[in-house]
Design a protein around this motif. Sequence first.
Motif, PDB file in Angstrom:
ATOM      1  N   ARG A 142       0.823  -1.208   0.000  1.00  0.00           N
ATOM      2  CA  ARG A 142       0.000   0.000   0.000  1.00  0.00           C
ATOM      3  C   ARG A 142       0.861   1.265   0.000  1.00  0.00           C
ATOM      4  NH1 ARG A 142      -3.690  -2.214   2.914  1.00  0.00           N
ATOM      5  NH2 ARG A 142      -5.353  -2.482   1.412  1.00  0.00           N
ATOM      6  N   LEU A 318      -6.491  -9.118   6.932  1.00  0.00           N
ATOM      7  CA  LEU A 318      -7.681  -8.453   7.463  1.00  0.00           C
ATOM      8  C   LEU A 318      -7.759  -6.995   7.006  1.00  0.00           C
ATOM      9  CD1 LEU A 318      -9.998  -9.391   9.430  1.00  0.00           C
ATOM     10  CD2 LEU A 318      -8.098 -10.987   9.331  1.00  0.00           C
ATOM     11  N   MET A 323     -10.772  -3.202   3.727  1.00  0.00           N
ATOM     12  CA  MET A 323     -10.812  -2.222   2.636  1.00  0.00           C
ATOM     13  C   MET A 323     -11.727  -2.693   1.508  1.00  0.00           C
ATOM     14  SD  MET A 323      -9.230   0.511   3.247  1.00  0.00           S
ATOM     15  CE  MET A 323      -9.535   0.382   4.995  1.00  0.00           C
TER      16      MET A 323
ATOM     17  N   GLU B 131      -1.863  12.595   4.590  1.00  0.00           N
ATOM     18  CA  GLU B 131      -0.674  11.797   4.911  1.00  0.00           C
ATOM     19  C   GLU B 131       0.500  12.685   5.326  1.00  0.00           C
ATOM     20  OE1 GLU B 131      -0.140   7.994   4.594  1.00  0.00           O
ATOM     21  OE2 GLU B 131       1.182   8.976   6.006  1.00  0.00           O
ATOM     22  N   PRO B 139       4.984   6.993   5.320  1.00  0.00           N
ATOM     23  CA  PRO B 139       3.573   6.622   5.313  1.00  0.00           C
ATOM     24  C   PRO B 139       3.160   6.094   6.685  1.00  0.00           C
ATOM     25  CG  PRO B 139       4.785   5.554   3.513  1.00  0.00           C
ATOM     26  CD  PRO B 139       5.790   6.111   4.465  1.00  0.00           C
ATOM     27  N   ARG B 142      -1.888   6.204   6.120  1.00  0.00           N
ATOM     28  CA  ARG B 142      -2.478   5.159   5.280  1.00  0.00           C
ATOM     29  C   ARG B 142      -2.286   3.768   5.899  1.00  0.00           C
ATOM     30  NH1 ARG B 142      -1.345   7.670   0.876  1.00  0.00           N
ATOM     31  NH2 ARG B 142      -3.382   8.365   0.215  1.00  0.00           N
ATOM     32  N   PRO B 143      -1.074   3.418   6.380  1.00  0.00           N
ATOM     33  CA  PRO B 143      -0.957   2.128   7.072  1.00  0.00           C
ATOM     34  C   PRO B 143      -1.920   1.997   8.253  1.00  0.00           C
ATOM     35  CG  PRO B 143       1.212   2.920   6.505  1.00  0.00           C
ATOM     36  CD  PRO B 143       0.239   4.013   6.122  1.00  0.00           C
ATOM     37  N   THR B 145      -4.853   3.644   8.801  1.00  0.00           N
ATOM     38  CA  THR B 145      -6.271   3.633   8.440  1.00  0.00           C
ATOM     39  C   THR B 145      -6.628   2.463   7.532  1.00  0.00           C
ATOM     40  OG1 THR B 145      -5.759   5.169   6.651  1.00  0.00           O
ATOM     41  CG2 THR B 145      -6.694   6.119   8.633  1.00  0.00           C
ATOM     42  N   GLN B 146      -5.673   1.974   6.748  1.00  0.00           N
ATOM     43  CA  GLN B 146      -6.018   0.940   5.778  1.00  0.00           C
ATOM     44  C   GLN B 146      -5.352  -0.401   6.104  1.00  0.00           C
ATOM     45  OE1 GLN B 146      -5.974   2.121   1.658  1.00  0.00           O
ATOM     46  NE2 GLN B 146      -6.179   4.271   2.138  1.00  0.00           N
ATOM     47  N   SER B 147      -4.004  -0.415   6.143  1.00  0.00           N
ATOM     48  CA  SER B 147      -3.325  -1.707   6.317  1.00  0.00           C
ATOM     49  C   SER B 147      -3.705  -2.351   7.645  1.00  0.00           C
ATOM     50  CB  SER B 147      -1.813  -1.511   6.243  1.00  0.00           C
ATOM     51  OG  SER B 147      -1.471  -0.789   5.086  1.00  0.00           O
ATOM     52  N   LEU B 148      -3.887  -1.541   8.689  1.00  0.00           N
ATOM     53  CA  LEU B 148      -4.203  -2.095  10.002  1.00  0.00           C
ATOM     54  C   LEU B 148      -5.698  -2.017  10.317  1.00  0.00           C
ATOM     55  CD1 LEU B 148      -1.061  -0.734  11.846  1.00  0.00           C
ATOM     56  CD2 LEU B 148      -1.617  -3.137  11.503  1.00  0.00           C
ATOM     57  N   ALA B 149      -6.513  -1.810   9.287  1.00  0.00           N
ATOM     58  CA  ALA B 149      -7.954  -1.632   9.509  1.00  0.00           C
ATOM     59  C   ALA B 149      -8.614  -2.871  10.114  1.00  0.00           C
ATOM     60  CB  ALA B 149      -8.646  -1.265   8.197  1.00  0.00           C
ATOM     61  N   GLY B 150      -8.003  -4.041   9.940  1.00  0.00           N
ATOM     62  CA  GLY B 150      -8.593  -5.255  10.479  1.00  0.00           C
ATOM     63  C   GLY B 150      -7.915  -5.725  11.745  1.00  0.00           C
ATOM     64  N   ASP B 151      -7.017  -4.907  12.270  1.00  0.00           N
ATOM     65  CA  ASP B 151      -6.257  -5.274  13.467  1.00  0.00           C
ATOM     66  C   ASP B 151      -6.665  -4.332  14.608  1.00  0.00           C
ATOM     67  OD1 ASP B 151      -4.326  -6.406  15.133  1.00  0.00           O
ATOM     68  OD2 ASP B 151      -2.760  -6.337  13.614  1.00  0.00           O
ATOM     69  N   THR B 152      -6.207  -4.614  15.818  1.00  0.00           N
ATOM     70  CA  THR B 152      -6.489  -3.724  16.934  1.00  0.00           C
ATOM     71  C   THR B 152      -5.188  -3.051  17.348  1.00  0.00           C
ATOM     72  OG1 THR B 152      -8.248  -5.198  17.658  1.00  0.00           O
ATOM     73  CG2 THR B 152      -7.435  -3.609  19.278  1.00  0.00           C
ATOM     74  N   PRO B 335     -11.321   5.304   0.916  1.00  0.00           N
ATOM     75  CA  PRO B 335     -12.019   4.850   2.121  1.00  0.00           C
ATOM     76  C   PRO B 335     -12.354   6.033   3.020  1.00  0.00           C
ATOM     77  CG  PRO B 335      -9.697   4.243   2.169  1.00  0.00           C
ATOM     78  CD  PRO B 335      -9.970   4.784   0.814  1.00  0.00           C
ATOM     79  N   ARG B 336     -13.551   6.032   3.527  1.00  0.00           N
ATOM     80  CA  ARG B 336     -13.995   7.097   4.409  1.00  0.00           C
ATOM     81  C   ARG B 336     -13.591   6.827   5.848  1.00  0.00           C
ATOM     82  NH1 ARG B 336     -18.236   6.559   0.273  1.00  0.00           N
ATOM     83  NH2 ARG B 336     -16.241   6.071  -0.700  1.00  0.00           N
ATOM     84  N   SER B 338     -13.955   5.629   9.435  1.00  0.00           N
ATOM     85  CA  SER B 338     -14.762   4.540   9.971  1.00  0.00           C
ATOM     86  C   SER B 338     -15.612   5.101  11.105  1.00  0.00           C
ATOM     87  CB  SER B 338     -13.867   3.417  10.482  1.00  0.00           C
ATOM     88  OG  SER B 338     -13.007   3.905  11.471  1.00  0.00           O
TER      89      SER B 338
END
Lengths: 441, 441
Positions: A142, A318, A323, B131, B139, B142-143, B145-152, B335-336, B338
Amino acid sequence: MAEDKNAVGVAVLGLGNVGSEVVRIIEEDAEDLAARIGAPLQLRGIGVRRVAADRGVPVELLTDDIDALVARDDVDIVVELMGPVEPARKAILAALENGKSVVTANKALLAQSTGKLAEAAEKARVDLYFEAAVAGAIPVIRPLTQSLAGDTVLRVAGIVNGTTNYILSAMNDTGADYESALADASALGYAEADPTADVEGHDAAAKAAILASIAFHTRVTADDVYCEGITKVTAEDFESAKALGCTIKLLAICERLTTDKGKQRVSARVYPALVPLDHPLASVGGAFNAVVVEAEAAGRLMFYGQGAGGAPTASAVLGDLVMAARNRVQGGRGPRESKYAKLPIAPIGMIPTRYYVSLYVSDKPGVLSSVAAEFAKREVSIAEVRQEGVVNEGGERVGARIAVLTHRATDEALSKTITALEGHDAVSSVASVLRMEGAGE
Amino acid sequence: MAEDKNAVGVAVLGLGNVGSEVVRIIEEDAEDLAARIGAPLQLRGIGVRRVAADRGVPVELLTDDIDALVARDDVDIVVELMGPVEPARKAILAALENGKSVVTANKALLAQSTGKLAEAAEKARVDLYFEAAVAGAIPVIRPLTQSLAGDTVLRVAGIVNGTTNYILSAMNDTGADYESALADASALGYAEADPTADVEGHDAAAKAAILASIAFHTRVTADDVYCEGITKVTAEDFESAKALGCTIKLLAICERLTTDKGKQRVSARVYPALVPLDHPLASVGGAFNAVVVEAEAAGRLMFYGQGAGGAPTASAVLGDLVMAARNRVQGGRGPRESKYAKLPIAPIGMIPTRYYVSLYVSDKPGVLSSVAAEFAKREVSIAEVRQEGVVNEGGERVGARIAVLTHRATDEALSKTITALEGHDAVSSVASVLRMEGAGE
């Protein structure tokens, strides 16, 4: 699970380390994920080779009919974590043709056919994401495709294979030879039963192909990547490295080259290389990964973290899944492939690099001079040279060892020099040849 | 420039270091950018305070009528690089209301009103990217909001201000005191004429607010961030740091806390802290930035690079601009935001941390015991203690110095202990109080 008409339907293919973690997080973090997506994720099915009750997931979710699963109307996104190139390719292409977005960690497949898959995604107007295919949890895809989209990437160099990095770190720290370091890595679960793909550099080469493709907007396949593994690295090489203030790392290097005629080319290559101890990649130890990106405006960036393992890889999967799901809910798509520059691949012979060469020679007058002449004849400039006597067990001087560090020259000139030295009368053996990276000219 | 009906129209507001670089790259790399976007970028105008012929760009592009520029029909994207909160806020809101996507690097504005701006972007269904507001070319937005969007995400800790990092690195390396290190930084252009926003930690606090907001899906403003600058850090503090195997860094820390009652809270804070030399942030020197992210599945990730400067910041702006332009061309949006979790902010008193305290005390029996009692009374456990004699110029012993390193305790208990020690009969002065980060419990 209750049915939800607004839910985003997900099929997961493969239930190994990563697949199990992905399924676990989809279920345990359902509420958080729904908040981030704007709709709940609903697991419609899990494709496995063999349906069994002991897989730790509700057995009714399991199916061995992958074709049917990726065609289901209530599946919006297919997460492919099966591993080998086939049947993953078939499943992904079928999913894309059926209008599903696809998230995959399949580097071998991507490195063979990123172009074909991207075209299929484009045709179906769906997302194809693969952050997990390179460097596990570390966001590199990304950042390269999006954050650096307005910059010109010059170089990407990374440690992208944890197994070989574990082995080389152990050889560096303990002085072990390759075989025993590999045996330890296998015993501890850091190397697979058949470690070929890792130790021969094929895994790193697949990742280099993916990185080069996106960094330079050019389609690079694994076959385009020059590849040497770590099986020939010796304990003596590490002694030489130490004497030079270096360690040895298996690097994946992707470079934009401007050749003599002003033409742009792309190089992608994987080999073990000497790395100076003060270089940021030198201190990346054990099973960690790191990627250094150099771009015209951004300068040097480094990304570091866990490159493998179930949970870290699941994190990247994930992120892609959220996304892709958000795009579904909001009716859009993520950024597509940019127009490809189609830069030609530079063969390894054209690459400017530095060599470290260690030779055993007979101890006669004029040997150093005639060895140096072999370098000079091919316009390879010598940066440092060291000669020392070699004694046998009785303490008797039986020869000499010459160690040469060159300045940058083309790989072709360097490898021709090595061939000439191997056939040279005064050279009894070429003990070690290593490229050096990250140490200037 | 020829008009192109398919072109994406861009207005740039501000023509400082970053603005000039952005304009230069838009013009020089026009062909590459067009290939990545799918349409050419066309610069419609540059908003400046004063129109003049000597700005290095065609004078006809310049305008001081920002209101008119951000309302032009042929402008699709507004790039805001003016700097201060006003008139940037007004210009951005007007641009969003006019349906333009916005790219901004304005951390102070974002830290005040990220919620309002995001809502305006949502209402207009356009992109709002930033950014470049945190850590320049690196970066991180973006990481997260997007790459870690499925992680906590559990914790974000970073060195996000180059000026203070330059000053602290100099103090560490040369033993200089704060004033002379600041003077050197000013002379070399690393500190502004009025360095208040940097040295008092306000710049880092704005970035901490942005990072905490996106990492924890919670709106955090600069006012929510506990903030201490570096103006009170002394050469003696660095001596203490060295004795402890540490250096001192100004850290921006964002943390997800689970309080005693199982409730989740968010902490965002900025202060100079002792960092062990083997911690990855310790070796980030000079004007560089680095951000360490810890997430549940991904583990620890680190992002490193140039955090400021015209070209690196322009790289981040251009990445956002290309993404926003691509969305325009393809008819979608990025992506908006969340859904926000709205976690409450944890006040600094609630934060568990470690303190290093150095005290001058009178050299009488029982002093160490009564000092230690002040810690114990507030349930602060002592990890290490050292006492040494203090002699005057004549070599006569005139008192003692006690240095204490605590285990983790709440900041409230620790600061109450310090207040008590300051009023303690046997304590002549509290010489230094520093928090310690990244060294376990």
